[in-house]
Design a protein around this motif. Structure first.
Motif, PDB file in Angstrom:
ATOM      1  N   ASP A   1      42.658  76.957   1.602  1.00 49.02           N
ATOM      2  CA  ASP A   1      41.862  76.076   2.075  1.00 49.02           C
ATOM      3  C   ASP A   1      41.208  75.871   0.566  1.00 49.02           C
ATOM      4  O   ASP A   1      40.623  76.594  -0.172  1.00 49.02           O
ATOM      5  N   TRP A   2      41.332  74.606  -0.040  1.00 47.41           N
ATOM      6  CA  TRP A   2      41.150  74.177  -1.398  1.00 47.41           C
ATOM      7  C   TRP A   2      39.499  74.172  -1.914  1.00 47.41           C
ATOM      8  O   TRP A   2      39.167  74.768  -2.890  1.00 47.41           O
TER       9      TRP A   2
ATOM     10  N   ALA B   1      35.630  69.550  -2.430  1.00 43.63           N
ATOM     11  CA  ALA B   1      35.729  70.374  -3.545  1.00 43.63           C
ATOM     12  C   ALA B   1      36.703  69.818  -4.626  1.00 43.63           C
ATOM     13  O   ALA B   1      37.363  70.549  -5.296  1.00 43.63           O
ATOM     14  N   SER B   2      36.856  68.443  -4.664  1.00 41.89           N
ATOM     15  CA  SER B   2      37.646  67.873  -5.651  1.00 41.89           C
ATOM     16  C   SER B   2      36.657  67.525  -6.899  1.00 41.89           C
ATOM     17  O   SER B   2      35.436  67.442  -6.646  1.00 41.89           O
TER      18      SER B   2
ATOM     19  N   TYR C   1      36.961  64.808   3.014  1.00 43.04           N
ATOM     20  CA  TYR C   1      38.275  65.091   3.750  1.00 43.04           C
ATOM     21  C   TYR C   1      38.927  66.322   3.438  1.00 43.04           C
ATOM     22  O   TYR C   1      38.512  66.800   2.082  1.00 43.04           O
ATOM     23  N   SER C   2      39.448  67.157   4.004  1.00 42.21           N
ATOM     24  CA  SER C   2      40.124  68.428   3.527  1.00 42.21           C
ATOM     25  C   SER C   2      41.326  68.001   2.683  1.00 42.21           C
ATOM     26  O   SER C   2      41.648  68.908   1.788  1.00 42.21           O
ATOM     27  N   ASP C   3      41.829  66.856   2.665  1.00 41.15           N
ATOM     28  CA  ASP C   3      42.735  66.539   1.704  1.00 41.15           C
ATOM     29  C   ASP C   3      42.738  64.928   1.475  1.00 41.15           C
ATOM     30  O   ASP C   3      42.298  64.168   2.141  1.00 41.15           O
ATOM     31  N   PHE C   4      43.433  64.423   0.368  1.00 36.99           N
ATOM     32  CA  PHE C   4      43.266  63.042   0.066  1.00 36.99           C
ATOM     33  C   PHE C   4      44.431  62.177   0.917  1.00 36.99           C
ATOM     34  O   PHE C   4      44.073  61.079   1.045  1.00 36.99           O
ATOM     35  N   VAL C   5      45.428  62.881   1.505  1.00 36.32           N
ATOM     36  CA  VAL C   5      46.297  61.951   2.281  1.00 36.32           C
ATOM     37  C   VAL C   5      45.640  61.528   3.843  1.00 36.32           C
ATOM     38  O   VAL C   5      45.926  60.590   4.096  1.00 36.32           O
ATOM     39  N   THR C   6      44.763  62.438   4.151  1.00 34.79           N
ATOM     40  CA  THR C   6      43.903  62.093   5.262  1.00 34.79           C
ATOM     41  C   THR C   6      42.972  60.988   4.963  1.00 34.79           C
ATOM     42  O   THR C   6      42.829  60.230   5.765  1.00 34.79           O
TER      43      THR C   6
END
Length: 270
Positions: free
Chosen positions: A88-89, A156-157, A179-184
């Motif tokens: 989990d980033w 967290a970016s 979001y949890s990731d950029f792709v989403t």
């Protein structure tokens, strides 16, 4: 009869005790052998496995990417095994501090705030935060034109860190969705759920190259230009220096340039 039962029970206990001692002895033997071997310990790399092209799962489910290739080559030169562990980033610092991973190597920006809790390698690539919009979007040309818009970014970016510290984003934009990731985030942008994404130029442009008909970039940096680095626990200066040494060698002999050309079509490393 009872006497024989007693003797039998004592005999069995003795056999079990001997087996237990033998078992303990055999379990210690490999550990001693392992510690004396020259290969060293395994390096466990923590990463966000949905962060193309730096680290992500390919169609067969294997973790691949630019940073993954760098880490594999560095570990090979160090004579050590490498394991890639998806984390989990948003908990990356805790993962590193606890020792569950030894290294964070996944398009991680070097910031003063992160330096308080982590050791960093020398920077190996520049990185800007820019705006991405759905193709054909009018009226979004720079940061200020996001007023009244719904903006997305990754939790967290570096982009989140900048947005959270900006009065403009607190007061002028309609909202910030994390979001949890950029792709989403990009998928929500394509589906019209948000108006723009602010994120790493390298990651965004890679996604854009795979979706040329739906996403476009606004070529204006949001916040300061940052640099990617490899992060280590504060007390792990030894591993940091070992990895830095082989990274310097990879830069000098052209290996880093070749890996960059594979993923980006040119050498964009520092």
């Amino acid at each position: 009869m009872m006497k024989w039962k007693k003797i039998l029970a004592l005999g069995m206990a003795a056999v079990m005790s001997a087996a237990l001692v033998a078992g303990c002895g055999s379990s210690k033997q490999p550990a001693a052998s392992s510690s004396s071997s020259g290969g060293g310990d395994k390096i466990i790399v923590g990463l966000d496995d949905n962060f193309p092209p730096m680290g992500f799962k390919d169609e067969s489910g294997e973790i691949t990417g630019f940073d993954v290739d760098l880490a594999k080559e560095a570990s090979k030169r160090l004579g050590r095994e490498v394991e890639f562990k998806a984390i989990d980033w948003s908990s990356k610092e805790a993962e590193l501090k606890s020792g569950r991973v030894n290294v964070l190597w996944n398009g991680l920006d070097i910031t003063d705030k992160r330096k308080e809790n982590m050791l960093f390698s020398d920077p190996y690539m520049d990185n800007s935060q820019i705006i991405f919009v759905k193709k054909g979007t009018a009226g979004i040309t720079d940061e200020k034109s996001l007023a009244g818009k719904m903006v997305g970014t990754q939790s967290a970016s570096t982009a989140e860190e900048y947005i959270d510290g900006s009065d403009f984003f607190k007061k002028e934009v309609k909202g910030v969705k994390k979001y949890s990731d950029f792709v989403t985030a990009f998928m929500d942008l394509e589906n019209g759920r948000i108006d723009a994404v602010i994120g790493d130029e390298i990651v965004g442009r890679y996604y854009m190259s795979k979706h040329p008909d739906t996403i476009e970039a606004i070529d204006v940096a949001v916040g300061p230009v940052s640099q990617f680095g490899i992060a280590f626990a504060k007390d792990n200066q030894k591993l940091r220096d070992e990895v830095q040494k082989v990274m310097d060698e990879m830069k000098a002999d052209g290996t880093m340039a070749k890996i960059s050309e594979k993923w980006f079509g040119k050498d964009i490393t520092k």
